[in-house]
Design a protein around this motif. Structure first.
Motif, PDB file in Angstrom:
ATOM      1  N   UNK A  21       0.806  -1.227   0.000  1.00 45.05           N
ATOM      2  CA  UNK A  21       0.000   0.000   0.000  1.00 45.05           C
ATOM      3  C   UNK A  21       0.841   1.281   0.000  1.00 45.05           C
ATOM      4  N   UNK A  22       2.177   1.148  -0.010  1.00 48.01           N
ATOM      5  CA  UNK A  22       3.054   2.319   0.032  1.00 48.01           C
ATOM      6  C   UNK A  22       3.924   2.338  -1.222  1.00 48.01           C
ATOM      7  N   UNK A  23       3.994   3.528  -1.865  1.00 45.08           N
ATOM      8  CA  UNK A  23       4.831   3.664  -3.066  1.00 45.08           C
ATOM      9  C   UNK A  23       6.286   3.335  -2.742  1.00 45.08           C
ATOM     10  N   UNK A  54       8.578   9.929   3.381  1.00 45.47           N
ATOM     11  CA  UNK A  54       9.025   9.562   4.727  1.00 45.47           C
ATOM     12  C   UNK A  54       9.383   8.085   4.715  1.00 45.47           C
ATOM     13  N   UNK A  55      10.644   7.804   4.926  1.00 46.16           N
ATOM     14  CA  UNK A  55      11.132   6.425   4.847  1.00 46.16           C
ATOM     15  C   UNK A  55      10.642   5.594   6.029  1.00 46.16           C
ATOM     16  N   UNK A  56      10.711   4.284   5.857  1.00 42.05           N
ATOM     17  CA  UNK A  56      10.355   3.373   6.944  1.00 42.05           C
ATOM     18  C   UNK A  56      11.271   3.616   8.151  1.00 42.05           C
ATOM     19  N   UNK A 116       1.475   0.291  11.709  1.00 47.15           N
ATOM     20  CA  UNK A 116       0.482  -0.782  11.556  1.00 47.15           C
ATOM     21  C   UNK A 116       0.805  -1.643  10.343  1.00 47.15           C
ATOM     22  N   UNK A 117       1.165  -1.001   9.236  1.00 49.51           N
ATOM     23  CA  UNK A 117       1.479  -1.732   8.004  1.00 49.51           C
ATOM     24  C   UNK A 117       2.762  -2.547   8.169  1.00 49.51           C
TER      25      UNK A 117
END
Length: 166
Positions: A44-46, A51-53, A103-104
């Protein structure tokens, strides 16, 4: 009476106890946490996110190190240059971004593995001594006490006061 060397100023700025976070950021820099979590892919994330993980993980670690557990507490640190510089964060996420991304990431089994492995690697690298406080069966409990706000209390008469150590 001599002039008092401290000047008090009334301000609307938030005062944050971020100075001790430099140590936390330094320790995180000793790990491969950034590289490993940034390699994780979320459907769900490009791929190229603003903003990095690692910024998200470091932000939450910074909150926890200052005793804050609520995602909304990150808002006080979004414009705090000391917080971001100390923790090595390029972009401090908003409260919703922090919550949603964590959460992801939590849904990926590899995230927990990375956090455990990097924590253990850091403990081994720093030659940390672990002393259990309670054991029952095969379960051993270790106390965890981290103070991200070191103070020089050497001239005080308080009982049990000593300098902060790495």
């Amino acid at each position: 009476m001599k002039d008092f060397p401290i000047r008090f100023v009334l301000t609307d700025e938030a005062i944050t106890p971020s100075a001790g976070l430099a140590l936390v950021g330094y320790l995180l820099h000793q790990t491969k946490l950034d590289k490993r979590v940034n390699a994780l892919r979320l459907p769900t994330v490009r791929r190229e996110v603003h903003i990095s993980h690692s910024d998200v993980i470091r932000s939450m670690i910074g909150l926890l190190a200052t005793g804050k557990t609520d995602f909304d507490h990150i808002e006080a640190y979004r414009q705090d240059d000391i917080f971001s510089a100390s923790m090595g964060i390029q972009h401090v996420p908003s409260s919703p971004t922090l919550r949603q991304r964590l959460d992801q990431l939590a849904c990926l089994p590899m995230t927990e593995t990375i956090l455990w492995e990097e924590s253990i690697r850091l403990l081994i690298q720093r030659h940390a001594t672990l002393s259990p406080c309670w054991t029952k069966g095969k379960t051993t409990w270790l106390p965890l006490d981290i103070d991200a706000s070191p103070f020089d209390n050497s001239d005080t008469k308080k009982e049990g006061v000593s300098r902060t150590r790495i």
